[in-house]
Scaffold this motif. Structure first.
Motif, PDB file in Angstrom:
ATOM      1  N   MET A  45      25.080  69.752  50.325  1.00 56.42           N
ATOM      2  CA  MET A  45      25.542  70.975  50.976  1.00 56.42           C
ATOM      3  C   MET A  45      25.205  72.204  50.140  1.00 56.42           C
ATOM      4  SD  MET A  45      29.179  69.651  52.528  1.00 56.42           S
ATOM      5  CE  MET A  45      29.213  68.309  53.732  1.00 56.42           C
ATOM      6  N   SER A 155      24.200  73.585  59.473  1.00 54.55           N
ATOM      7  CA  SER A 155      25.280  73.574  58.481  1.00 54.55           C
ATOM      8  C   SER A 155      26.221  74.724  58.779  1.00 54.55           C
ATOM      9  CB  SER A 155      24.726  73.717  57.056  1.00 54.55           C
ATOM     10  OG  SER A 155      23.901  72.627  56.710  1.00 54.55           O
ATOM     11  N   GLN A 181      28.040  69.620  57.712  1.00 58.60           N
ATOM     12  CA  GLN A 181      26.577  69.528  57.740  1.00 58.60           C
ATOM     13  C   GLN A 181      26.177  68.429  58.713  1.00 58.60           C
ATOM     14  OE1 GLN A 181      24.145  68.578  54.073  1.00 58.60           O
ATOM     15  NE2 GLN A 181      23.501  70.691  54.439  1.00 58.60           N
TER      16      GLN A 181
END
Length: 355
Positions: A45, A155, A181
């Motif tokens: 992420m 995301s 995500q």
């Protein structure tokens, strides 16, 4: 009494700095060899590390020690929001990142009461569009694959922030964020290699809860401000079968209006210097710095470096801003340009509104 309070605050800052240093010193050791290693590219992420605000990006994203912040402080140091001017502030913006990746950000902060300090509450959103990709599967044919449609990774981070000032020099704040995500669905996990026929599929998505913390303190020497933040604090996550950590980052910074050291009229001119020292989980330690010159609190010119001497591609950033007020209502527009070498330029634009 005030001296004791100031001493206590400085002690807290020192302890936080020491704790951050110890944590990172241990993180660089492997358990089997106890040899320090460079841990790069080992977090997930990673979009959480991107600087999305044009004003901040133009000054090297060095906003850890901003005293009078706004709703955009939630992306850098939420404690600065505690000294937000006015009752409400909102911002929105877009960033055209490398490889045709687009970011959209929005934030809003609200102070329930101007007379009693209940603090400042905020909401922030970051959304990332990576574009559309062709999905292929290995197959025993001349091409070595067969096509299986497309997928669109996305995301998103949605955060709730709170900050409160204690007196006229110290503020603390925090964010809690839901991070999502989604790579896509329908990916093959089992197939007939000769025909390319998919037998079973799997969906790839993950979500996590992350926290940001920060403090900011006006030293009392002219306009010198120091601050500290820890961003993207979370436990270890599991994505399908792989384990990873979020891009935890510790920052300490200082800022000062250099006009205080000159004979220039502070009502006409402002030359804000911001310097941050940053230690990410998966990248080299580096210093960020930027300058912002503002004329009559209306027109701003900015420049800075975010990863000077540690990035082979990301270079100088520059930008400008325009702010205008109608009574108690303020409008603003900001633009930032960042040179990314062979990847081209990254452009950010944003608008803000406050009252």
């Amino acid at each position: 009494m005030k001296k004791h309070i100031h001493f206590s605050i400085l002690t807290i800052l020192t302890l936080m700095m020491f704790s951050a240093s110890v944590s990172y010193g241990q993180a660089g050791l492997t358990p089997d060899t106890e040899v320090e290693t460079d841990k790069r590219g080992q977090t997930g992420m990673k979009f959480l590390s991107a600087s999305v605000d044009p004003r901040a990006s133009a000054i090297g994203s060095a906003l850890t020690a901003e005293l009078r912040g706004s709703s955009t402080s939630m992306f850098y140091n939420p404690s600065s929001m505690g000294f937000m001017e006015g009752r409400m502030h909102a911002s929105g913006g877009v960033m055209s990142f490398i490889a045709d990746i687009d970011y959209i950000k929005a934030s809003i902060a609200f102070r329930p009461s101007m007379s009693t300090n209940f603090g400042v509450f905020g909401l922030s959103i970051v959304s990332v569009d990576y574009g559309e990709f062709n999905r292929t599967i290995r197959a025993n044919n001349d091409d070595g694959f067969v096509e299986n449609g497309t997928y669109t990774p996305t995301s998103m981070s949605v955060g709730l922030g709170y900050a409160r000032s204690f007196g006229d020099r110290f503020s603390a704040g925090a964010n809690v964020k839901l991070v999502i995500q989604d790579i896509g669905s329908g990916f093959a996990t089992s197939q007939d290699f000769d025909s390319g026929v998919i037998e079973t599929t799997e969906d790839y998505s993950a979500q996590a809860i992350a926290f940001d913390f920060g403090i900011v303190y006006a030293t009392g020497f002219e306009s010198l401000v120091i601050g500290m933040s820890a961003r993207n604090f979370a436990g270890e996550q599991t994505y399908v079968r792989e384990r990873f950590e979020l891009p935890l980052t510790f920052q300490i910074g200082m800022s000062m209006n250099l006009v205080d050291l000159t004979s220039m009229n502070p009502d006409m001119h402002s030359i804000q210097l911001n310097v941050d020292a940053q230690r990410p989980r998966d990248f080299s330690e580096h210093v960020r710095f930027g300058l912002e010159y503002t004329f009559m609190n209306m027109v701003s010119l900015r420049g800075g470096f975010e990863q000077l001497a540690v990035s082979e591609e990301q270079g100088f950033s520059a930008g400008a801003g325009l702010k205008y007020g109608f009574g108690n209502i303020n409008f603003g527009f900001d633009y930032a340009y960042t040179n990314f070498g062979v990847f081209g330029a990254v452009n950010r634009i944003g608008v803000q509104f406050g009252l």
